[in-house]
Design an enzyme around this catalytic site. Structure first.
Site, PDB file in Angstrom:
ATOM      1  NE  ARG A  66      -3.914   1.958   2.370  1.00 15.52           N
ATOM      2  CZ  ARG A  66      -3.907   2.724   3.225  1.00 15.52           C
ATOM      3  NH1 ARG A  66      -2.989   3.060   4.178  1.00 15.52           N
ATOM      4  NH2 ARG A  66      -4.838   3.913   3.342  1.00 15.52           N
ATOM      5  CG  HIS A  70      -1.663   5.176  -0.417  1.00 13.69           C
ATOM      6  ND1 HIS A  70      -2.484   6.009   0.399  1.00 13.69           N
ATOM      7  CD2 HIS A  70      -2.379   4.163  -0.835  1.00 13.69           C
ATOM      8  CE1 HIS A  70      -3.636   5.654   0.448  1.00 13.69           C
ATOM      9  NE2 HIS A  70      -3.743   4.330  -0.261  1.00 13.69           N
ATOM     10  CG  ASN A  98      -1.670   9.128   2.387  1.00  6.87           C
ATOM     11  OD1 ASN A  98      -1.751   7.946   2.086  1.00  6.87           O
ATOM     12  ND2 ASN A  98      -1.284   9.895   1.692  1.00  6.87           N
ATOM     13  CG  HIS A 197      -7.912  -4.509  -1.346  1.00  4.91           C
ATOM     14  ND1 HIS A 197      -9.350  -3.742  -1.187  1.00  4.91           N
ATOM     15  CD2 HIS A 197      -7.059  -3.642  -0.944  1.00  4.91           C
ATOM     16  CE1 HIS A 197      -8.495  -2.419  -1.015  1.00  4.91           C
ATOM     17  NE2 HIS A 197      -7.557  -2.371  -0.907  1.00  4.91           N
TER      18      HIS A 197
END
Length: 353
Positions: A66, A70, A98, A197
């Site tokens: 992740r 991001h 975040n 996921h």
């Protein structure tokens, strides 16, 4: 299966073969052998630390994937996400997607410190994030790929862009597609990268509306499997103070990187609305891709590898651009007097990984 499904599956296979055959064509300056002579043990250092941490914190593997995601979605894969607040920088860590969400920054710093001892001022923080994502996939029994390396670190961050460019857990399918297209990523990339996921945890406050008041209807999301709904309601009562409780993103194999994420979507077991949208949006072109990845894990793994390489090439700095930070939270040119102390040791709740 109908003929249109077979045509879609055949097209997907071609896409994966093409991307797999030319994985570094989008940015020829990146090279998996970039540190062959200057820091040959860099991958083993990343692997050793993450393997050790994951023994007591299995969530760290999803968190590292992740972090890379991001970072790349905000002005490219340049480690801008890692920069703390300073006199001249407004940190992306404070952006809504975040804030109190990203985690593992202390482990990034631990890895960076170990690499600096072995190869001072050689390996960028952006490359550490890219390597960490790959190593995390492998440690979770997922796909392995040759990571193109040679990124350099940015001098700045962009909190406003982080607020506007990162896809959210309540995004509709069209919003997800737009978010990915803005990064040069197509629908296959969207479905493949969403497969991350298959590991990690989600926090109740990001899907509580699906359980109690979907789209302000006063009832649960009709696409949510009723058995999962009852389980989630036990974990996430309709009480605000418990909104930080966590549950598995994958109801079947939460710590193993596999294709069960897609089987879960077929059964209405996607945790976030943005997950379930891939399968439950009527007439969506993503449905056939979900079906193909569910039935063929090898196809999913190949697509995931190609999409991760593609994502890792977004907006990279190379050559004389940017710098190689000696500490990932601060640019090298900032004096100690201007640094703002910030605890990165544990970043609160985890929202989507």
């Amino acid at each position: 299966m109908n003929s249109s499904f077979h045509l879609t599956l055949a097209a997907l296979c071609c896409v994966v073969v093409v991307l797999g055959g030319f994985p570094f064509s989008s940015n020829a300056q990146l090279d998996p052998n970039f540190y062959k002579d200057t820091c040959p043990n860099v991958t083993s250092i990343v692997q050793s630390i993450l393997a050790n941490v994951s023994q007591t914190d299995p969530r760290i593997l999803a968190s590292f994937i992740r972090l890379h995601f991001h970072d790349c979605f905000v002005q490219g894969c340049d480690a801008s996400l890692l920069l703390n607040d300073s006199d001249t920088i407004v940190s992306e860590q404070g952006a809504l997607p975040n804030r109190n969400s990203i985690r593992g920054l202390d482990i990034v710093n631990q890895i960076k410190a170990a690499i600096e001892l072995a190869c001072p001022s050689v390996v960028s923080c952006a490359d550490i994030l890219a390597l960490g994502a790959n190593v995390s996939s492998v440690l979770a029994l997922g796909p392995d790929w040759e990571v193109p390396l040679g990124r350099r670190d940015s001098f700045n961050a962009n909190q406003s862009l982080a607020n506007s460019s990162l896809p959210g857990p309540r995004f509709l399918l069209d919003e997800l597609k737009t978010s990915f297209l803005n990064q040069g990523l197509d629908t296959t990339d969207l479905v493949a990268l969403s497969g991350a996921h298959t590991i990690g945890r989600g926090v109740c406050l990001l899907f509580n509306d699906r359980m109690y008041n979907f789209n302000n209807t006063g009832v649960p999301d009709p696409t949510l499997n009723t058995t999962l709904l009852q389980s989630l309601q036990a974990i996430c009562p309709d009480i605000g103070v418990l909104g930080t409780n966590l549950t598995n993103l994958d109801v079947s194999t939460p710590d193993t990187f596999d294709s069960n994420y897609y089987s879960n979507l077929q059964a209405g077991n996607g945790l976030f609305q943005s997950d379930q949208e891939l399968f439950s949006t009527p007439g969506a072109d993503t449905i056939a891709i979900v079906n193909s990845f569910s039935s063929n894990q090898t196809l999913f793994f190949e697509a995931f590898k190609a999409s991760m390489i593609k994502m890792g090439n977004i907006g990279v700095l190379t050559g004389t651009q940017g710098e190689v930070r000696t500490h990932c939270n601060f640019v090298n040119t900032v004096s100690l007097a201007t640094k703002v102390t910030k605890d990165s040791s544990e970043d609160g709740i985890v929202s989507s990984f």
